[in-house]
Scaffold this active site. Structure first.
Site, PDB file in Angstrom:
ATOM      1  N   ARG A 239       0.861  -1.185   0.000  1.00  0.00           N
ATOM      2  CA  ARG A 239       0.000   0.000   0.000  1.00  0.00           C
ATOM      3  C   ARG A 239       0.899   1.236   0.000  1.00  0.00           C
ATOM      4  NH1 ARG A 239      -3.358  -2.924  -1.444  1.00  0.00           N
ATOM      5  NH2 ARG A 239      -5.393  -3.383  -0.519  1.00  0.00           N
ATOM      6  N   GLU A 268      -4.318   7.270  -4.946  1.00  0.00           N
ATOM      7  CA  GLU A 268      -4.437   6.674  -6.284  1.00  0.00           C
ATOM      8  C   GLU A 268      -5.712   7.170  -6.943  1.00  0.00           C
ATOM      9  OE1 GLU A 268      -4.138   2.446  -5.631  1.00  0.00           O
ATOM     10  OE2 GLU A 268      -2.074   2.594  -4.955  1.00  0.00           O
ATOM     11  N   HIS A 287      -1.304   0.031  -9.811  1.00  0.00           N
ATOM     12  CA  HIS A 287      -1.904  -0.920  -8.865  1.00  0.00           C
ATOM     13  C   HIS A 287      -2.488  -2.148  -9.592  1.00  0.00           C
ATOM     14  CE1 HIS A 287      -3.813  -1.183  -4.611  1.00  0.00           C
ATOM     15  NE2 HIS A 287      -3.620  -2.406  -5.115  1.00  0.00           N
TER      16      HIS A 287
HETATM   17  N1  LIG Z   1      -0.349  -4.493  -5.342  1.00  0.00           N
HETATM   18  C1  LIG Z   1      -1.458  -5.202  -5.313  1.00  0.00           C
HETATM   19  O1  LIG Z   1      -2.239  -5.230  -6.240  1.00  0.00           O
HETATM   20  C2  LIG Z   1      -1.757  -6.026  -4.119  1.00  0.00           C
HETATM   21  C3  LIG Z   1      -1.380  -5.620  -2.865  1.00  0.00           C
HETATM   22  N2  LIG Z   1      -1.636  -6.406  -1.764  1.00  0.00           N
HETATM   23  C4  LIG Z   1      -1.149  -5.956  -0.464  1.00  0.00           C
HETATM   24  O2  LIG Z   1      -0.324  -6.980   0.069  1.00  0.00           O
HETATM   25  C5  LIG Z   1      -0.605  -7.135   1.452  1.00  0.00           C
HETATM   26  C6  LIG Z   1      -0.183  -8.505   1.927  1.00  0.00           C
HETATM   27  O3  LIG Z   1      -1.081  -9.501   1.459  1.00  0.00           O
HETATM   28  P1  LIG Z   1      -0.941 -11.018   2.012  1.00  0.00           P
HETATM   29  O4  LIG Z   1       0.444 -11.498   1.831  1.00  0.00           O
HETATM   30  O5  LIG Z   1      -2.056 -11.795   1.462  1.00  0.00           O
HETATM   31  O6  LIG Z   1      -1.196 -10.741   3.570  1.00  0.00           O
HETATM   32  P2  LIG Z   1      -0.723 -11.631   4.809  1.00  0.00           P
HETATM   33  O7  LIG Z   1      -1.572 -11.203   5.954  1.00  0.00           O
HETATM   34  O8  LIG Z   1      -0.658 -13.063   4.431  1.00  0.00           O
HETATM   35  O9  LIG Z   1       0.790 -11.138   5.029  1.00  0.00           O
HETATM   36  C7  LIG Z   1       1.167  -9.975   5.662  1.00  0.00           C
HETATM   37  C8  LIG Z   1       2.329 -10.285   6.587  1.00  0.00           C
HETATM   38  O10 LIG Z   1       2.787  -9.039   7.142  1.00  0.00           O
HETATM   39  C9  LIG Z   1       3.093  -9.265   8.501  1.00  0.00           C
HETATM   40  N3  LIG Z   1       2.985  -8.007   9.236  1.00  0.00           N
HETATM   41  C10 LIG Z   1       1.864  -7.304   9.531  1.00  0.00           C
HETATM   42  N4  LIG Z   1       2.181  -6.189  10.221  1.00  0.00           N
HETATM   43  C11 LIG Z   1       3.528  -6.198  10.353  1.00  0.00           C
HETATM   44  C12 LIG Z   1       4.449  -5.322  10.975  1.00  0.00           C
HETATM   45  N5  LIG Z   1       4.040  -4.221  11.596  1.00  0.00           N
HETATM   46  N6  LIG Z   1       5.762  -5.631  10.926  1.00  0.00           N
HETATM   47  C13 LIG Z   1       6.164  -6.754  10.304  1.00  0.00           C
HETATM   48  N7  LIG Z   1       5.336  -7.634   9.692  1.00  0.00           N
HETATM   49  C14 LIG Z   1       4.033  -7.355   9.728  1.00  0.00           C
HETATM   50  C15 LIG Z   1       2.087 -10.308   8.977  1.00  0.00           C
HETATM   51  O11 LIG Z   1       2.581 -11.001  10.105  1.00  0.00           O
HETATM   52  C16 LIG Z   1       1.949 -11.184   7.746  1.00  0.00           C
HETATM   53  O12 LIG Z   1       2.835 -12.296   7.800  1.00  0.00           O
HETATM   54  C17 LIG Z   1      -2.108  -6.818   1.540  1.00  0.00           C
HETATM   55  O13 LIG Z   1      -2.458  -6.398   2.839  1.00  0.00           O
HETATM   56  C18 LIG Z   1      -2.263  -5.715   0.532  1.00  0.00           C
HETATM   57  O14 LIG Z   1      -2.058  -4.457   1.151  1.00  0.00           O
HETATM   58  C19 LIG Z   1      -2.279  -7.591  -1.901  1.00  0.00           C
HETATM   59  C20 LIG Z   1      -2.698  -8.033  -3.127  1.00  0.00           C
HETATM   60  C21 LIG Z   1      -2.493  -7.283  -4.327  1.00  0.00           C
HETATM   61  O1  LIG Z   2      -6.091  -7.377  -2.948  1.00  0.00           O
HETATM   62  C1  LIG Z   2      -5.535  -6.301  -2.686  1.00  0.00           C
HETATM   63  O2  LIG Z   2      -5.293  -5.942  -1.519  1.00  0.00           O
HETATM   64  C2  LIG Z   2      -5.172  -5.402  -3.779  1.00  0.00           C
HETATM   65  O3  LIG Z   2      -4.456  -4.455  -3.588  1.00  0.00           O
HETATM   66  C3  LIG Z   2      -5.690  -5.673  -5.140  1.00  0.00           C
HETATM   67  O4  LIG Z   2      -5.802  -6.982  -5.430  1.00  0.00           O
END
Ligand SMILES: NC(=O)C1=CN([C@@H]2O[C@H](COP(=O)(O)OP(=O)(O)OC[C@H]3O[C@@H](n4cnc5c(N)ncnc54)[C@H](O)[C@@H]3O)[C@@H](O)[C@H]2O)C=CC1
Ligand SMILES: O=C(O)C(=O)CO
Length: 321
Positions: A239, A268, A287
């Site tokens: 993000r 965005e 994004h």
């Molecule tokens: N660019 C894009 O289109 C996309 C962006 N995202 C972003 O990616 C993020 C991660 O997605 P997932 O891997 O599925 O989530 P997830 O919940 O599996 O992984 C996030 C990890 O970050 C760790 N974490 C949380 N707060 C923390 C902190 N303060 N310090 C250190 N580690 C911390 C958690 O322990 C967890 O292991 C989403 O929240 C979203 O913001 C997700 C999908 C698409």
């Molecule tokens: O899933 C998310 O969090 C995204 O940013 C878009 O897939």
């Protein structure tokens, strides 16, 4: 019972809704590429028992105060920083997201962005489009190697691990920082846990995949960029708000770090006037982390299945706890 009304905040393909139309009355904002205006969202949601929403919809205290009748809010994203989860839960509203189904696709894009930034793919493509490709010369469009370098993943969750698997295939050494240590990933991927400061100091590629929260807001600030190697490449696919964009701009402009690849921004969409998009050593993407046709379809289906589970089944498949 009367079919529950579900308001969908962006135009989705009718054929994906079709399997559910005997059970739900779908109402939908008519545009695919423009977000629903706030006043329309507030008015339409009041008539609904369920909501399918997007990252661009602010499901905040004001919205929730006006919509206590909602049983479920189904976010078409895994990140849910657009929703005030605490208030939704206090009102007994189930919130769901789309974990797992987008992890591999987002990891592909994150690694592609890392590669494009390191090897200057966008700039190189522009050379040809602008008829600037001259004779071969030793350092023309030379970037930096990826293989055998050190990647530092901040947020070693589902997507972080999927990126680490790709990095392993490139013989990279893997550092990670996470809320919890992950012994399994350490064994399977040879990843090494590091505190935040060690990771940003040692890594050649720093990749942010940490969710946005109060803790992670502006985690990558002036101080953090100042600690990175001058040759470091920063990749953000989580993000925009986890970065202090002014500090990143300064670090890139002053050569404190080498380059950045960014899929996400504080506000965005951005356009060509955004300071970060004016820099040659930055690759900006709109994004598109999870934007493959297959994955977006699966995400939409999961959103609808979650709603179906709340009204007719054993509950949602993927609730935000
Ligand atoms: N660019 C894009 O289109 C996309 C962006 N995202 C972003 O990616 C993020 C991660 O997605 P997932 O891997 O599925 O989530 P997830 O919940 O599996 O992984 C996030 C990890 O970050 C760790 N974490 C949380 N707060 C923390 C902190 N303060 N310090 C250190 N580690 C911390 C958690 O322990 C967890 O292991 C989403 O929240 C979203 O913001 C997700 C999908 C698409
Ligand atoms: O899933 C998310 O969090 C995204 O940013 C878009 O897939």
């Amino acid at each position: 019972m009367k079919k529950p009304t579900i308001y969908i905040t962006r135009k989705l393909p009718e054929h994906l809704l079709q399997p559910y139309t005997d059970r739900f009355d779908f109402q939908m904002w008519e545009k695919e590429e423009t977000p629903v205006p706030r006043d329309v969202l507030l008015a339409e949601a009041k008539k609904a028992q369920g909501l399918v929403c997007m990252l661009s919809d602010k499901i905040d205290q004001e919205f929730l105060a006006q919509n206590p009748q909602l049983k479920v809010i189904s976010n078409l994203a895994v990140g849910f920083d657009n929703i005030d989860i605490k208030v939704a839960h206090e009102k007994g509203i189930v919130v769901t997201n789309t974990p797992d189904v987008l992890s591999e696709t987002t990891a592909d894009l994150t690694f592609a962005l890392l590669m494009a930034t390191a090897r200057r793919l966008v700039e190189a493509n522009e050379e040809i489009k602008a008829n600037r490709w001259g004779d071969w010369s030793p350092y023309y469009m030379a970037g930096t190697d990826i293989h055998h370098k050190k990647i530092g993943i901040v947020g070693m969750g589902r997507i972080g691990e999927a990126v680490a698997r790709r990095a392993k295939g490139f013989n990279m050494s893997i550092l990670y920082h996470n809320r919890r240590r992950k012994e399994r990933a350490e064994q399977e991927l040879g990843a090494r846990y590091a505190d935040f400061e060690t990771l940003i100091t040692e890594a050649d590629f720093i990749v942010s995949l940490v969710p946005l929260s109060e803790e992670t807001k502006a985690l990558f600030d002036k101080n953090a960029f100042g600690k990175m190697k001058k040759s470091a490449i920063f990749i953000n696919a989580s993000r925009g708000a986890v970065v202090d964009e002014a500090a990143l701009y300064e670090a890139l402009k002053e050569g404190e770090i080498e380059a950045a690849g960014l899929d996400v921004f504080l506000h965005e969409p951005i356009d060509s006037a955004h300071p970060l998009s004016t820099l040659k050593n930055v690759v900006c993407l709109p994004h598109i982390g999870s934007a493959s046709r297959e994955t977006r379809t699966t995400m939409i289906q999961l959103c609808l299945d979650n709603i179906d589970g709340v009204f007719y089944g054993d509950g949602p498949k993927t609730a935000v706890k």
